[in-house]
Design a protein around this motif. Sequence first.
Motif, PDB file in Angstrom:
ATOM      1  N   VAL A   1      -4.137   6.903   0.368  1.00 58.84           N
ATOM      2  CA  VAL A   1      -3.611   5.545   0.280  1.00 58.84           C
ATOM      3  C   VAL A   1      -3.974   4.959  -1.077  1.00 58.84           C
ATOM      4  O   VAL A   1      -5.043   5.236  -1.619  1.00 58.84           O
ATOM      5  CB  VAL A   1      -4.130   4.620   1.416  1.00 58.84           C
ATOM      6  CG1 VAL A   1      -3.536   4.998   2.745  1.00 58.84           C
ATOM      7  CG2 VAL A   1      -5.641   4.621   1.490  1.00 58.84           C
TER       8      VAL A   1
ATOM      9  N   ILE B   1       0.863  -1.189   0.000  1.00 64.50           N
ATOM     10  CA  ILE B   1       0.000   0.000   0.000  1.00 64.50           C
ATOM     11  C   ILE B   1       0.900   1.240   0.000  1.00 64.50           C
ATOM     12  O   ILE B   1       1.764   1.384   0.862  1.00 64.50           O
ATOM     13  CB  ILE B   1      -0.920   0.023   1.256  1.00 64.50           C
ATOM     14  CG1 ILE B   1      -1.869  -1.176   1.247  1.00 64.50           C
ATOM     15  CG2 ILE B   1      -1.693   1.335   1.344  1.00 64.50           C
ATOM     16  CD1 ILE B   1      -2.952  -1.164   0.197  1.00 64.50           C
TER      17      ILE B   1
ATOM     18  N   LYS C   1       1.354   4.975   0.734  1.00 64.85           N
ATOM     19  CA  LYS C   1       0.721   6.029   1.543  1.00 64.85           C
ATOM     20  C   LYS C   1       1.410   7.351   1.242  1.00 64.85           C
ATOM     21  O   LYS C   1       2.649   7.425   1.239  1.00 64.85           O
ATOM     22  CB  LYS C   1       0.884   5.727   3.038  1.00 64.85           C
ATOM     23  CG  LYS C   1       0.000   4.621   3.521  1.00 64.85           C
ATOM     24  CD  LYS C   1       0.042   4.543   5.037  1.00 64.85           C
ATOM     25  CE  LYS C   1      -0.823   3.396   5.506  1.00 64.85           C
ATOM     26  NZ  LYS C   1      -0.743   3.223   6.955  1.00 64.85           N
TER      27      LYS C   1
ATOM     28  N   ASN D   1      -3.612   1.333  -3.599  1.00 70.89           N
ATOM     29  CA  ASN D   1      -3.231  -0.087  -3.728  1.00 70.89           C
ATOM     30  C   ASN D   1      -2.813  -0.441  -5.158  1.00 70.89           C
ATOM     31  O   ASN D   1      -2.679  -1.601  -5.515  1.00 70.89           O
ATOM     32  CB  ASN D   1      -4.375  -0.997  -3.265  1.00 70.89           C
ATOM     33  CG  ASN D   1      -5.625  -0.814  -4.120  1.00 70.89           C
ATOM     34  OD1 ASN D   1      -5.615  -0.069  -5.097  1.00 70.89           O
ATOM     35  ND2 ASN D   1      -6.696  -1.494  -3.753  1.00 70.89           N
TER      36      ASN D   1
END
Length: 283
Positions: free
Chosen positions: A273, A35, A37, A275
Amino acid sequence: MFNSKKYIFLIVSILMLFSSCNLKNRFYDDINENILKIHFINVGQGDSTLLQFNNKNLLIDSGPLNSFENTIKYLKKLKVKQLDYVIATHPHEDHIGAMSEIIKTFEVKKFYAPKVTSNTDYFYNMIKELKKSNIKINIAKDQIKLPFDAKIKCVFLSPNSSNYTNLNNYSAVLKITYGRCNFLFTGDAESLVEQEILDKRYNISCQVLKLGHHGSSTSTCDQFLEKTSPNVAIASCGKNNIFNHPNKKTLQKLAEKGVKLYRTDIDGTIVLVCNGSNIKKSN
Ligand SMILES: [Zn+2]
């Protein structure tokens, strides 16, 4: 005899398979795994952005000196110990004022900056701390790749020249691609640089655009906004700043295009965030 050996082998294999599955599950249970951030840290009038991915940290700018305690506190709260990559986009106080304190506090592995100097205390302090810590400066310029992670493409799109008259235009502009998601970090690059980037016909389409020069009217020209066509724009600026950043015209342009704007002066620190497929605001 042969058969019992075979059984033992089978049982051991099954046990190994189970333990590796458990390990694998634990691996994927970690929500931070893979992930990206992005923290647009509220540093008042200035820029400081932290990118985190699989335990690696990349800091773009330090913010001004007057917010260094808060910036360091924020990084420590995230348990940052080492900054794998640090970029000083250009030597203005609102971008590198706290850099010497950052270098004193955290272990900096690799440092990038454009090839330009500034005759100021904060610039000399930054250079002094880099020398003390034996950190060399990697030149940030067009087409240089930053090896953040194998899964993430980081490439500088600017500076394109070594003789700009305005220091803002030396800004290291960074494009980050993770899966299907693109982010553009423009420092204080103004329309002249935006036009240079447009002329090079790079693919600058992105979901998230960190507005150049705190959303000033000197940046985010119509064509640049058209080509980047972000869903989200970020203005990193101080409350009631004397420069009236972000500029009303810029806000109007963003609103007309339906771009969602987040501002550090109103929203505080903004955390996104990603993905690799989707981007969410996490705070
Ligand atoms: Zn600035």
